[in-house]
Design an enzyme around this catalytic site. Structure first.
Site, PDB file in Angstrom:
ATOM      1  N   GLY A 168       0.789  -1.232   0.000  1.00 23.61           N
ATOM      2  CA  GLY A 168       0.000   0.000   0.000  1.00 23.61           C
ATOM      3  C   GLY A 168       0.816   1.273   0.000  1.00 23.61           C
ATOM      4  O   GLY A 168       0.271   2.369  -0.033  1.00 23.61           O
ATOM      5  N   HIS A 169       2.133   1.152   0.023  1.00 27.36           N
ATOM      6  CA  HIS A 169       2.992   2.340   0.117  1.00 27.36           C
ATOM      7  C   HIS A 169       3.969   2.348  -1.048  1.00 27.36           C
ATOM      8  O   HIS A 169       5.057   1.801  -0.954  1.00 27.36           O
ATOM      9  CB  HIS A 169       3.764   2.301   1.430  1.00 27.36           C
ATOM     10  CG  HIS A 169       4.602   3.519   1.694  1.00 27.36           C
ATOM     11  ND1 HIS A 169       4.078   4.672   2.192  1.00 27.36           N
ATOM     12  CD2 HIS A 169       5.926   3.760   1.538  1.00 27.36           C
ATOM     13  CE1 HIS A 169       5.045   5.567   2.348  1.00 27.36           C
ATOM     14  NE2 HIS A 169       6.172   5.031   1.945  1.00 27.36           N
ATOM     15  N   TYR A 170       3.776   2.727  -2.082  1.00 25.52           N
ATOM     16  CA  TYR A 170       2.789   3.454  -2.858  1.00 25.52           C
ATOM     17  C   TYR A 170       2.162   2.497  -3.856  1.00 25.52           C
ATOM     18  O   TYR A 170       2.908   1.726  -4.464  1.00 25.52           O
ATOM     19  CB  TYR A 170       3.463   4.583  -3.616  1.00 25.52           C
ATOM     20  CG  TYR A 170       4.114   5.609  -2.711  1.00 25.52           C
ATOM     21  CD1 TYR A 170       3.361   6.655  -2.178  1.00 25.52           C
ATOM     22  CD2 TYR A 170       5.456   5.537  -2.379  1.00 25.52           C
ATOM     23  CE1 TYR A 170       3.952   7.600  -1.356  1.00 25.52           C
ATOM     24  CE2 TYR A 170       6.043   6.489  -1.555  1.00 25.52           C
ATOM     25  CZ  TYR A 170       5.296   7.504  -1.053  1.00 25.52           C
ATOM     26  OH  TYR A 170       5.869   8.430  -0.235  1.00 25.52           O
ATOM     27  N   VAL A 206       7.261   0.522  -1.963  1.00 24.06           N
ATOM     28  CA  VAL A 206       8.537   0.703  -1.281  1.00 24.06           C
ATOM     29  C   VAL A 206       8.307   0.580   0.225  1.00 24.06           C
ATOM     30  O   VAL A 206       7.205   0.825   0.713  1.00 24.06           O
ATOM     31  CB  VAL A 206       9.206   2.066  -1.593  1.00 24.06           C
ATOM     32  CG1 VAL A 206       9.557   2.166  -3.070  1.00 24.06           C
ATOM     33  CG2 VAL A 206       8.342   3.228  -1.172  1.00 24.06           C
TER      34      VAL A 206
END
Length: 142
Positions: free
Chosen positions: A37-39, A44
């Site tokens: 979920g990041h990004y 990452v």
């Protein structure tokens, strides 16, 4: 900020523990929901988990030196992210610890690396508190 998910399914692996510091490693698990979920579309490892790895490595060292129970993080004096950590990367955190005069304060200097090179430079400062006391929100021991 603790938990296996934040730092890989197996958590931290202790690679080195000496009087001057410690080194740990973890794998940025590709299926970790935090990583995915990041990004979205460009996953990452969130930088906060690199700071957590530095903190946990310093605390592992402190426990082995008999200082762990009363260690309070009081400042992050430096945090420079150099490149991202991608899914599947093995991350090592090399921490050198300096004990201040009188032993009341410790500084942990962390170099975070992957096979691609330097990922982050982090410097954390700790204060020793009497065992069994809890810090107040202002950082003072009760």
């Amino acid at each position: 900020m603790s938990g296996a998910s934040a730092l890989g399914a197996a958590g931290l692996e202790l690679l080195r523990n000496e009087p001057s510091g410690a080194t740990t490693a973890f794998v940025a698990e590709s299926g970790d929901p935090v990583l995915v979920g990041h990004y979205p579309g460009f996953p990452v490892q969130p930088g906060v988990f690199l700071v957590e790895a530095a903190d946990r490595t310093a605390r592992l060292w402190a426990r082995s030196a008999g200082l762990g129970a009363g260690l309070e993080l009081v400042a992050m004096d430096r945090c420079r992210f150099r490149r991202p950590v991608f899914p599947g990367d093995r991350v090592s955190t090399d921490v050198t610890v300096e004990v201040g005069e009188g032993g009341g304060e410790l500084t942990a200097k962390a170099s975070v690396l992957t096979a691609a090179g330097a990922v982050a430079d982090i410097r954390l400062r700790y204060r020793r508190t009497p065992a069994g006391t809890a810090p107040t929100p202002e950082g003072e021991a009760k």
